[in-house]
Structures are given as structure tokens and as C-alpha cells.
Scaffold this motif. Structure first.
Motif, mmCIF file in Angstrom:
data_model
loop_
_atom_site.group_PDB
_atom_site.id
_atom_site.type_symbol
_atom_site.label_atom_id
_atom_site.label_comp_id
_atom_site.label_asym_id
_atom_site.label_seq_id
_atom_site.Cartn_x
_atom_site.Cartn_y
_atom_site.Cartn_z
ATOM 1 N N PRO B 136 21.002 36.641 59.221
ATOM 2 C CA PRO B 136 20.560 36.856 57.664
ATOM 3 C C PRO B 136 18.888 37.078 57.243
ATOM 4 O O PRO B 136 18.982 35.402 57.358
ATOM 5 C CB PRO B 136 21.884 36.912 56.699
ATOM 6 C CG PRO B 136 23.207 36.960 57.641
ATOM 7 C CD PRO B 136 22.364 35.772 58.778
ATOM 8 N N PRO B 137 18.678 37.155 57.015
ATOM 9 C CA PRO B 137 16.766 36.863 56.806
ATOM 10 C C PRO B 137 16.967 35.336 55.486
ATOM 11 O O PRO B 137 18.138 35.742 54.100
ATOM 12 C CB PRO B 137 16.326 37.730 56.212
ATOM 13 C CG PRO B 137 17.350 38.676 56.106
ATOM 14 C CD PRO B 137 18.382 38.260 56.803
ATOM 15 N N GLY B 174 34.352 41.080 53.416
ATOM 16 C CA GLY B 174 33.543 42.073 53.135
ATOM 17 C C GLY B 174 33.346 42.408 54.574
ATOM 18 O O GLY B 174 32.692 43.293 54.381
ATOM 19 N N GLY B 175 32.721 42.313 55.666
ATOM 20 C CA GLY B 175 32.832 42.226 56.560
ATOM 21 C C GLY B 175 31.149 42.056 56.776
ATOM 22 O O GLY B 175 30.287 42.501 58.076
ATOM 23 N N TYR B 176 30.887 40.643 56.127
ATOM 24 C CA TYR B 176 28.775 40.608 56.027
ATOM 25 C C TYR B 176 29.124 39.272 57.150
ATOM 26 O O TYR B 176 29.655 38.608 56.734
ATOM 27 C CB TYR B 176 28.754 39.553 54.378
ATOM 28 C CG TYR B 176 28.874 40.772 53.912
ATOM 29 C CD1 TYR B 176 27.783 41.691 53.802
ATOM 30 C CD2 TYR B 176 29.242 41.949 53.281
ATOM 31 C CE1 TYR B 176 26.767 43.013 52.773
ATOM 32 C CE2 TYR B 176 29.453 42.904 52.363
ATOM 33 C CZ TYR B 176 28.477 43.356 51.713
ATOM 34 O OH TYR B 176 28.184 44.563 50.916
ATOM 35 N N ARG B 177 28.028 39.671 57.287
ATOM 36 C CA ARG B 177 27.211 38.381 58.327
ATOM 37 C C ARG B 177 26.271 37.458 57.102
ATOM 38 O O ARG B 177 25.608 37.593 56.487
ATOM 39 C CB ARG B 177 26.404 38.348 59.287
ATOM 40 C CG ARG B 177 27.318 39.230 60.567
ATOM 41 C CD ARG B 177 26.942 39.581 62.300
ATOM 42 N NE ARG B 177 25.072 39.911 61.679
ATOM 43 C CZ ARG B 177 24.223 39.972 62.324
ATOM 44 N NH1 ARG B 177 24.303 38.447 63.434
ATOM 45 N NH2 ARG B 177 23.347 40.126 61.988
ATOM 46 N N VAL B 178 27.032 35.986 57.253
ATOM 47 C CA VAL B 178 26.236 34.558 56.622
ATOM 48 C C VAL B 178 25.859 33.924 57.520
ATOM 49 O O VAL B 178 25.830 33.659 57.863
ATOM 50 C CB VAL B 178 27.484 34.627 55.872
ATOM 51 C CG1 VAL B 178 28.126 36.056 54.546
ATOM 52 C CG2 VAL B 178 28.219 33.858 56.260
ATOM 53 N N ALA B 191 23.655 37.571 52.918
ATOM 54 C CA ALA B 191 24.821 38.490 53.945
ATOM 55 C C ALA B 191 24.161 39.662 53.985
ATOM 56 O O ALA B 191 23.085 40.002 53.504
ATOM 57 C CB ALA B 191 25.843 38.124 52.766
ATOM 58 N N GLU B 192 23.899 40.143 55.216
ATOM 59 C CA GLU B 192 24.021 41.489 55.802
ATOM 60 C C GLU B 192 25.764 41.629 56.607
ATOM 61 O O GLU B 192 25.940 41.046 57.169
ATOM 62 C CB GLU B 192 23.085 41.068 56.565
ATOM 63 C CG GLU B 192 22.441 42.351 57.126
ATOM 64 C CD GLU B 192 20.964 42.169 57.586
ATOM 65 O OE1 GLU B 192 21.177 40.808 58.456
ATOM 66 O OE2 GLU B 192 20.170 42.883 58.211
#
Lengths: 192, 565
Positions: B136-137, B174-178, B191-192
Motif C-alpha cells: 500500500p502506498p 477487515g480484509g485490508y492489506r497494511v 491500508a488498502e
């Protein structure tokens, strides 16, 4: 990708044409699948299993494969309203006359007509070999379907002495000599 | 809201931030060489706009296929069209209007669409795979400009790193990539989520290509064959027994599995209660016996839209009608011809037209053309017509022709047409002799002492006036094999799933930043960024902030500021 596109171009534009597809597209309403006289011969080692069949003849008698074992048998699939069947009938009768006394059996298989119609046909052309009436139960058509199936009307099959299909002519026999040669070949095969 | 950072329409949804192009003072258009033009053409072809245009063109190009009969679907219709409009037909034939779906122009659109789709999907897949691996940026410096910006004071004594850590587990859950970032007094998490959106989108496109491929190739291995069977007749699944047969491009004759199909009975139910629909067929049922080679026979039914599945083929019921049994005898009483001849229905009340050819057994070949009326009625003009499709008052009228049927030369002729060029009409028309009229069981003399013709009653035991079983019916079957069917279904389901995923999975980024103040307290900032339409983004940010604070302090904090944007 180009190769794929090229293959697809062929597939979609239908460049591959064959007689079966052409017959359909013609829409002639002739109501049978015609053959072009193609001859297929099968060498002894490649022949399929012997064909067992049983059918009812015009006379009401029963013909079975056992009647013809040990002899060469010519099976012709036909019906009276089929134009090429009418055209080849004299050739078949001539071959029957020639080989009748040499032990060769001839059996017609009528795939569409009722007995009386089939009999009138035989009278018209002076056919003296028997025909089985197969329209109502399809027993003989089913027995001979398989790898070397009768795939056109008319079809002529040569069954060797062991009861295996050894040659096939799809469509009208273009020349009696072709049938003559096929019968001769089958006759010359040893009984073993 | 996010006018500056929102994705442009032409970019894929997951377009990850690319480097800013080197700034130039003005746009220069380089002169295109051959390769350049090819590249330009490829870009145009694989653009979304072109794909949509091609799709529209394909739909439009398919229209002529439903306006004129097609050789692949209705070859007899084409023959008829040529007979009815010879000039127009030959002009249409030149532009392949009778072979629309295999015509050069249709194929061109189809192929371009195909290439366009592939050219679009491959780079997007590559791009997506790269985006999936990318971190994630970095957290933007000023979250205040972003959607759903929220600040909260962390409860006293909260450690910034620990706060971010708990936010991380919340987001992960919650299913985010962090990804964690730290700079000076700030710790933040970026997070994305929602990569599934583009995955679904790609799945949709790939499944579309799949449908195109199996539709184009898969069906080439199949076949369809047609056969008319009269009650009591048997069909064997070999080419020998078909009336007409349409092979796929890669069809192999050995693919026909032998089986027999006998038509035992054909039952039709007509509406007789509702006068507005009086005589409408309610139900057709073909009772059949099927025997696959080497297995015991079974009885079954074929109905309209309820095909019979046997040995890898689907047997569909196409049409039906009456097949009057006609017997022709010579003057001595010997039967020259007897058969049940299918008469083709011409109207809803089954006024049927048929041709009987009697090639053998008489002094001359005989052709009979005739009408069959299941319930005969007479119009004021004197013409006959059928007033009901069932057998209430059946009548057969025959015109007799004598002469050459044109069969003996080996040239095939249509069974539904009589070529009268070499025949003489003996009854009906201008001959002065009335057409033969027969009811079931009746016999009439043929003109010129040729013999007799009998309209046989198929139900010989029936009482007088009961004609319900007097004429046999025929059914026409379509035996169909399409090995691509299952694949088309699979790809259709995948396309639908992909479409749903790409529509309903939101794609968003969320940042949480913890800023250590000089007095030791910690300020928490939350913000989100929508990628595509995401009306629930702000709510999601608020919910996160609320839950995060609840985790940090079991009791709600006394002071809080919220700045909705």
C-alpha cells in the motif's frame, strides 16, 4: 495470438467444407444422406468383431448372421424412393447372378419401406436376392452401426467369411467392376 | 471530494500510483513510422471504446440473420426464398446474407472483437498481478484533505506504536492489506482493500473470451440431425437413417453412438373448453422406446422443450402432423405401394399438403399430390378447409399424375415436391376429372384403369363415425449433440460471478496516523480514499475510528472532536 486468430478465422468463416455439410446447406429435401461412392477396405487384422444380426425378410422368413457364416456376404442398404438405390439396382442384381453359385450371399436391407413397397421394387428391377424389412425396428441398421457404419444411402458392405465387415461402398456403386473386385478379394481370402 | 487524486476513467481500477511523467513544455507529436502506426492501430483496437463499438456492430450485423433464412439453420427456407424472389435472392447471396454468421464481414467483426478483448485483458492482468504484489502506498502527509477525515485524542497513557498496532489488527481483520510507516513523531498505517474488484472484472472478461472460444470451436465438434418418424417406425442413430444432417466443422462420423429410438405413440391435447382458444394445441407428447446398443430398452417421453437425453445426444421434438396411410394396388389387386406418408401441416388446423410417389408395381410411375383435412369443412366458394386440428371428419383429396417420377437416373429429388415435367395430370385442375376424395377406409379407382388407391384406416376396429385413431401421426425430431454446452454454462456462470464481484466489492484505502504531541499525549487521525464509486467510504472511516477508540479505551473518552468533511 496470430496463429490463434488464423485458426479462428478458418473456423468461423467455415473454409473447411465437406460433402456432409454441403448436403445440408443444399436443402434439397431429398431426405437421406448421400454418399459419393467412396470405397473403404479394411485389412484382415484391422477388422472389427463379427456382426451378429437377425432380420425379417420380405417373405416373412427370418435371416440371421448364422445363415451366412463361412460365406462372403454382400449387404446393401436401400429403399425404393431413393434415386441412387434405383440406379444401382441392376448392377447389384448382375453381381448376384454372377456370384450366386459361388456361395456368395446377397442381402438387401430396406430401411424405409413396408414389405409390399419393397416387393414392387424387386419386381421392377427383377431382384432375386432377399431383402430384410428394417424400417419398423431398425435391428439390422443397429447391428451394422459402429466403426465401419453404413453412413449413406445406399451403402454396400462386404462381410467376410468370418462375419466381419471387410469393405464398404458409401453411396451409389459407381461401377459394377468395383463391387466385383471387392467380392473377389473377399472370396480369395483363406478361411482361417 | 477527491477530485485531485481520483482515478481517471480510462485507468484500471487498481492503477497504482505511477511515476509522474517527465514534464515537458509542450506536447510534441513524433512522426509515426510503420511500426509506430502499427502500435497506434493496436492501441485503438484494444481500447475500451473500440471494444464497445465492435460489440454494438456485432449485434447489428446479426440482425440480417433473423430477416432472411439461413443455410445453417433452415436450408429449405433458403431454397424457397430463391424460388420466391430469384433476383433479390442472388443479390443477397452475393453479400452472404444467407450465411450471415460465417460471412466475411461478420467474421471480421467477431475476430476484431476477439483480438480487442485479448489485447485489453492481457495487459490488465499483468498490471493487476503487479498491483497485487505492491505494498500500500505511503501515508499522505496531510490526511485532512482526504475523505472522512477524523481526529481523536487517544486516551491518556496510550503509546503511539501500540495504538497503530491495534489499528493494524482491526484493519487486517477487515480484509485490508497494511503497511507501517514511521517518520519522526508520526507512526502511521496505510491500508488498502478491494483487489477482488479488479479480479472479478478480469474474470468477467476472461470468461467472455472463454465463451467466444468454446462457442466458436466447441460447437464444431457437435452435430445435429433431423428425422421424421411415423408412429410405429424406428430410427437408428447412424447417418443412414437421418433425413438431413448438419455436422460441426470437426465432426467425425465415428462419434455417433448407435442407439434406436422408436416412436410408439404421439399424443396431442387440444383446447376444447376455452372457446377463444378453441383448437389450440395444449400439449404434445411423443412416447418413445429407446435402446442403446448392449442395454435393455426403456420407454420415455419427448415433449416440446423437454428433450430426451440419450447416449450423449439431446432429442428434441420439433414438429408433428398427420401421415395418412395410402395403399395403391394394380388392376389385379396386388399392392404396388403402401406406406404412411407424412403430410406437411399448412395451417393451425393442420390442413396438410403431401406428395406420394409410387415408383414401382404399376404400368406407369404414379405421383399423387394431395391435401389432408383432419376435420374437413367447405367454404362458400366450394374450397375445402380444415376447421379443427383433431380427427373429427378426416378427408384426403388427391390429384393423380402419371409418367416418369425422375428417380431412376439416380438424381435425388425432394420428397415433398413432385416434378411434373414428365408427367400427365389425370385428375383435378384442368383435366375435367374430379380430384379423388377419400375418407379413412375408402378405396377409389385410379383413372385410365391404372388400379386403385385406398386411404387406410389405421384403427381398423373403430366404430362407424369414430375417426379419432384413423390416421397415424408423425413427429419430427432433432438429434443434437453439443459438447461445448457444459463449457458455455461454466463460463457464463464465471462471467456472472466476476461481474457481481466487480460491481459490489468496494476498493478503498484507509490511513490511520498517530501523532505524538510534545506533552506526551497522542492524537489519532483517520482518513480514507475511494477508488471508484464508494458511497460507504466515510461511514467506514467513522466506524473504524469508533471501534479503534473502543479498543484503546473501554470507557468512552470525555473529550472528542470530530470534523466531518
Amino acid at each position: 495470438m496470430f496463429a490463434l486468430a488464423l485458426v479462428l478465422a478458418f473456423a468461423v468463416s467455415g473454409c473447411v467444407s465437406d460433402s456432409l455439410a454441403a448436403q445440408y446447406r443444399e436443402g434439397s429435401g431429398k431426405n437421406y444422406i448421400a454418399g459419393d461412392g467412396t470405397v473403404t477396405e479394411i485389412t484382415a487384422e484391422n477388422r472389427a468383431a463379427p456382426v451378429d444380426f437377425s432380420g425379417t425378410l420380405e417373405s416373412g422368413e427370418t435371416a440371421t448372421s448364422a445363415d451366412y457364416r463361412g460365406r462372403v456376404l454382400v449387404v446393401n442398404f436401400w429403399y425404393a424412393g431413393c434415386a441412387p438405390c434405383r440406379a444401382e439396382a441392376p448392377d447389384l442384381q448382375a453381381m448376384w447372378k454372377k456370384y450366386e453359385n459361388l456361395g456368395v450371399g446377397f442381402l438387401g436391407v430396406n430401411i424405409r419401406d413396408r414389405t409390399d413397397t419393397a416387393r414392387s421394387f424387386s419386381e421392377t428391377f427383377g431382384i432375386t436376392y432377399p431383402s430384410a424389412i428394417d424400417a419398423d425396428n431398425g435391428a439390422l441398421q443397429l447391428a451394422f452401426s459402429g466403426v465401419i457404419a453404413p453412413n449413406a444411402v445406399p451403402t454396400t458392405l462386404i462381410v467376410d467369411k468370418k462375419g466381419r465387415v471387410s469393405a464398404r461402398i458409401l453411396g451409389r456403386i459407381s461401377d459394377a467392376s468395383i463391387l466385383d473386385a471387392l467380392i473377389k478379394t473377399a472370396l480369395e481370402e483363406s478361411d482361417q | 471530494m477527491n477530485d485531485r487524486v481520483g482515478p481517471t476513467v480510462s485507468r484500471p481500477y487498481d492503477h497504482h500510483d505511477s511515476r509522474v511523467a517527465a514534464s515537458g513544455d509542450r506536447i510534441t507529436e513524433p512522426p509515426l513510422d510503420f511500426i509506430g502506426w502499427l502500435r497506434w492501430f493496436w492501441r485503438q483496437l484494444t481500447s475500451m471504446r473500440t471494444a464497445l463499438l465492435l460489440l454494438l456492430l456485432l449485434a447489428m450485423a446479426a440482425v440480417p440473420g433473423s430477416l432472411v433464412p439461413q443455410r445453417t439453420a433452415d436450408p429449405n427456407g433458403v431454397t424457397q426464398y430463391f424460388a420466391d424472389n430469384p433476383d433479390l435472392a442472388s443479390a443477397l447471396d452475393k453479400v452472404q446474407a444467407f450465411d450471415v454468421y460465417s460471412s466475411v464481414w461478420f467474421s471480421a467483426i467477431y475476430l476484431l472483437l476477439f483480438v480487442s478483448l485479448i489485447g485489453c485483458v492481457i495487459p490488465r492482468t499483468r498490471h493487476h498481478l503487479r498491483a497485487l504484489r505492491a505494498k500500500p502506498p505511503k501515508t499522505p502527509a496531510r490526511l485532512g484533505r482526504l475523505a472522512g477525515f477524523t481526529t481523536r485524542d487517544a486516551p491518556a497513557g496510550t503509546d503511539a506504536a501500540a495504538a497503530i498496532d491495534s489499528a493494524r489488527s482491526l484493519l487486517r481483520f477487515g480484509g485490508y492489506r497494511v503497511a507501517l510507516f514511521e517518520s519522526g513523531s508520526e507512526v502511521s498505517i496505510s491500508a488498502e482493500r478491494g483487489f477482488l474488484r479488479e479480479s472479478g472484472n478480469l474474470l468477467f472478461h476472461l470468461a467472455l473470451i472463454g465463451i467466444l472460444i468454446v462457442g466458436g470451436f466447441g460447437s464444431g465438434f457437435g452435430f445435429s440431425g433431423q428425422r421424421v418418424l411415423v408412429e410405429g417406425q424406428t430410427f437408428v442413430n447412424t447417418l443412414l437413417a437421418y433425413d438431413s444432417f448438419k455436422p460441426g466443422r470437426f465432426f467425425d462420423e465415428e462419434r455417433l453412438d448407435p442407439y434406436t429410438l422408436a416412436l410408439d405413440s404421439f399424443d396431442v391435447e387440444y383446447e376444447t373448453l376455452n372457446l377463444k382458444a378453441y383448437g389450440q394445441p395444449v400439449d404434445y407428447t411423443a412416447g418413445v422406446t429407446v435402446a442403446v446398443q448392449g442395454k435393455t430398452a426403456r420407454t420415455d417421453e419427448v415433449k416440446v422443450n423437454a428433450p430426451l437425453r440419450v447416449a450423449g445426444t439431446d432429442v428434441f421434438l420439433l414438429g408433428n402432423g398427420y401421415a395418412p396411410t395410402i395403399t395403391v394396388r394394380d388392376p389385379k389387386g396386388n399392392i404396388a405401394f403402401t406406406d404412411s406418408v407424412p403430410f406437411l401441416p399448412q395451417d393451425a388446423n393442420l390442413t396438410s399438403l403431401g406428395v406420394v410417389k409410387v415408383p414401382d408395381g404399376l404400368a406407369q410411375q404414379l405421383g399423387l399430390t394431395g391435401f389432408f383435412y383432419p376435420t374437413q369443412a367447405k367454404a362458400q366458394s366450394g374450397a375445402y378447409f380444415s376447421s379443427f386440428p383433431d380427427l373429427e371428419y378426416p378427408m384426403l383429396t388427391l390429384n393423380v399424375y402419371a409418367g416418369g417420377l425422375g428417380l431412376d437416373a439416380g438424381v435425388p429429388a425432394s420428397v415433398y415436391a413432385l416434378n411434373t415435367d414428365k408427367m400427365t395430370q389425370l385428375t383435378g385442375g384442368d383435366t375435367g376429372t374430379k380430384s379423388l376424395e377419400l375418407k379413412p377406409g375408402q378405396t377409389q379407382e385410379l383413372p385410365n384403369g391404372l388400379g386403385t388407391v385406398t386411404f387406410e384406416n389405421a384403427d381398423s376396429g373403430a366404430t362407424d363415425g369414430d375417426f379419432s385413431g384413423s390416421v397415424l401421426r408423425f413427429a419430427s425430431f432433432d438429434v443434437n449433440n453439443d459438447p461445448a454446452q457444459g463449457w458455455v454454462l461454466l463460463f457464463s456462470v464465471l462471467a456472472l460471478l466476476g461481474l457481481l464481484t466487480s460491481l459490489f466489492v468496494p476498493r478503498r484505502r484507509i490511513w490511520v496516523k498517530a501523532i505524538r504531541r510534545e506533552n506526551g499525549s497522542v492524537c489519532l487521525e483517520y482518513a480514507g480514499l475511494a477508488r471508484g464509486d464508494d458511497p460507504a467510504l466515510e461511514a467506514a472511516v467513522f466506524t473504524l475510528a469508533k471501534r479503534h477508540n473502543a479498543v484503546l479505551a473501554p470507557t468512552p473518552p470525555s473529550t472528542q472532536t470530530t470534523e466531518p468533511i
